[in-house]
Design an enzyme around this catalytic site. Structure first.
Site, mmCIF file in Angstrom:
data_model
loop_
_atom_site.group_PDB
_atom_site.id
_atom_site.type_symbol
_atom_site.label_atom_id
_atom_site.label_comp_id
_atom_site.label_asym_id
_atom_site.label_seq_id
_atom_site.Cartn_x
_atom_site.Cartn_y
_atom_site.Cartn_z
ATOM 1 C CE1 TYR A 1 -3.128 2.785 1.188
ATOM 2 C CE2 TYR A 1 -1.734 3.081 3.152
ATOM 3 C CZ TYR A 1 -2.735 3.544 2.461
ATOM 4 O OH TYR A 1 -3.375 4.725 2.908
HETATM 5 N N1 LIG Z 1 -6.238 5.333 6.968
HETATM 6 C C1 LIG Z 1 -5.644 6.197 7.387
HETATM 7 O O1 LIG Z 1 -4.868 6.325 8.486
HETATM 8 C C2 LIG Z 1 -4.975 6.938 6.131
HETATM 9 C C3 LIG Z 1 -3.845 7.465 6.311
HETATM 10 C C4 LIG Z 1 -3.448 8.696 5.303
HETATM 11 C C5 LIG Z 1 -4.006 8.495 4.155
HETATM 12 N N2 LIG Z 1 -5.108 7.637 3.860
HETATM 13 C C6 LIG Z 1 -5.836 7.728 2.624
HETATM 14 O O2 LIG Z 1 -6.984 8.503 2.706
HETATM 15 C C7 LIG Z 1 -7.769 8.205 1.658
HETATM 16 C C8 LIG Z 1 -9.221 8.319 2.109
HETATM 17 O O3 LIG Z 1 -9.301 7.725 3.306
HETATM 18 P P1 LIG Z 1 -10.508 7.337 3.882
HETATM 19 O O4 LIG Z 1 -10.761 7.236 5.288
HETATM 20 O O5 LIG Z 1 -11.715 8.402 3.490
HETATM 21 O O6 LIG Z 1 -10.996 6.199 3.019
HETATM 22 P P2 LIG Z 1 -12.650 5.345 2.701
HETATM 23 O O7 LIG Z 1 -13.672 5.868 3.769
HETATM 24 O O8 LIG Z 1 -12.188 3.835 2.641
HETATM 25 O O9 LIG Z 1 -12.868 6.029 1.261
HETATM 26 C C9 LIG Z 1 -12.629 5.504 0.092
HETATM 27 C C10 LIG Z 1 -13.562 5.545 -0.932
HETATM 28 O O10 LIG Z 1 -12.915 5.197 -2.208
HETATM 29 C C11 LIG Z 1 -14.002 4.613 -2.656
HETATM 30 N N3 LIG Z 1 -13.478 3.473 -3.771
HETATM 31 C C12 LIG Z 1 -13.032 2.226 -3.583
HETATM 32 N N4 LIG Z 1 -13.034 1.549 -4.791
HETATM 33 C C13 LIG Z 1 -13.338 2.476 -5.685
HETATM 34 C C14 LIG Z 1 -13.619 2.295 -7.039
HETATM 35 N N5 LIG Z 1 -13.545 1.225 -7.608
HETATM 36 N N6 LIG Z 1 -14.199 3.339 -7.865
HETATM 37 C C15 LIG Z 1 -14.368 4.407 -7.067
HETATM 38 N N7 LIG Z 1 -14.514 4.570 -5.667
HETATM 39 C C16 LIG Z 1 -13.892 3.762 -5.136
HETATM 40 C C17 LIG Z 1 -14.681 3.882 -1.690
HETATM 41 O O11 LIG Z 1 -16.053 3.479 -2.147
HETATM 42 P P3 LIG Z 1 -17.058 2.812 -1.183
HETATM 43 O O12 LIG Z 1 -17.675 3.882 -0.385
HETATM 44 O O13 LIG Z 1 -18.046 2.203 -2.303
HETATM 45 O O14 LIG Z 1 -16.362 1.493 -0.593
HETATM 46 C C18 LIG Z 1 -14.543 4.733 -0.778
HETATM 47 O O15 LIG Z 1 -15.836 5.516 -0.445
HETATM 48 C C19 LIG Z 1 -7.567 6.697 0.994
HETATM 49 O O16 LIG Z 1 -6.934 6.898 -0.293
HETATM 50 C C20 LIG Z 1 -6.491 6.213 1.998
HETATM 51 O O17 LIG Z 1 -5.404 5.547 1.442
HETATM 52 C C21 LIG Z 1 -5.564 6.673 4.839
#
Ligand SMILES: NC(=O)c1ccc[n+]([C@@H]2O[C@H](COP(=O)([O-])OP(=O)(O)OC[C@H]3O[C@@H](n4cnc5c(N)ncnc54)[C@H](OP(=O)(O)O)[C@@H]3O)[C@@H](O)[C@H]2O)c1
Length: 218
Positions: A130
């Site tokens: 990742y």
């Molecule tokens: N977790 C951490 O601590 C952390 C830290 C730094 C950065 N990040 C990054 O921050 C970003 C957003 O985080 P978040 O918490 O908002 O994540 P999240 O809630 O998982 O949101 C990701 C979104 O991407 C959508 N998605 C997945 N597959 C897709 C596809 N094929 N086509 C279109 N959309 C799609 C998901 O759709 P569904 O709603 O339908 O599932 C979801 O709405 C991510 O890129 C993550 O890597 C995370």
């Protein structure tokens, strides 16, 4: 007023972003993949657009984006396996960059990840993949002539935002609330003078607007 196309709009950051953009009088086009997300995105003030990064081609995505002032990519596979991480966080970003260029849009905000995430802890092969995919996505975007901004949040938490952050090109690792990430992206949408910069982001003690204005002076 700006028109902002959000990829990953139904996600935890995405939904907060849709609401905050509406609160500030901006229009958001909210790409989501599940029919049941439509109503909530509308209620938050966005215009839902159904589509998946796994199914769309660059032309189709560019048509959806057409007329937008900025694109925000906050989609992610959410740790459900290396194959999907590669497809969404990796190839999905590449597809989005191609579409943005076809649509003639310049401004692209990518929600990436802090490279020190979980350093010193025990990390799985999937997590290593990742981090590598996210870094490669950053590289891909930096190679373009877009007005890109890469935001690298620390560990995301769902506690309410404080409206204060630490945001700079290199900072110490920490947590940051999704509320404050969304609020920071709104400030970036409103501050075109900040571009072609990688911004690391954690909770901090500077009001978000001041933190972004400080980056203008860099
Ligand atoms: N977790 C951490 O601590 C952390 C830290 C730094 C950065 N990040 C990054 O921050 C970003 C957003 O985080 P978040 O918490 O908002 O994540 P999240 O809630 O998982 O949101 C990701 C979104 O991407 C959508 N998605 C997945 N597959 C897709 C596809 N094929 N086509 C279109 N959309 C799609 C998901 O759709 P569904 O709603 O339908 O599932 C979801 O709405 C991510 O890129 C993550 O890597 C995370």
């Amino acid at each position: 007023m700006s028109k902002v196309f959000i990829i990953g709009a139904a996600g935890k950051i995405g939904r907060r972003l849709v609401r905050r953009l509406a609160d500030r009088g901006h229009q958001s086009l909210a790409l989501h993949r599940k029919p049941e997300q439509r109503g909530e995105l509308q209620a938050l003030g966005g215009t839902p657009i159904a589509g998946s990064l796994l199914d769309l081609d660059a032309q189709g995505l560019a048509q959806f984006m057409s007329g937008s002032d900025a694109v925000v990519f906050t989609a992610g596979a959410g740790g459900v396996g290396m194959e999907l991480t590669n497809a969404i966080d990796g190839r999905g970003l590449e597809l989005s960059v191609t579409a943005v260029k076809l649509a003639g849009i310049k401004r692209f905000v990518l929600v990436s990840v802090f490279p020190d995430a979980l350093r010193g802890g025990r990390v799985s092969e999937g997590f290593e993949n990742y981090i590598a995919v996210k870094k490669q996505a950053d590289v891909r975007l930096v190679e373009t002539d877009l007005d890109w901004i890469i935001v690298r949040p620390g560990t995301l938490v769902d506690t309410p935002g404080h409206g204060k952050v630490c945001a700079d090109v290199a900072i110490s690792y920490g947590n940051v609330s999704r509320d404050d990430v969304a609020a920071t992206i709104v400030e970036l949408v409103e501050q075109p003078a900040v571009n072609r910069i990688i911004i690391e982001l954690t909770q901090g003690d500077m009001p978000i607007g001041d933190a972004i204005r400080r980056l203008v002076r860099r």
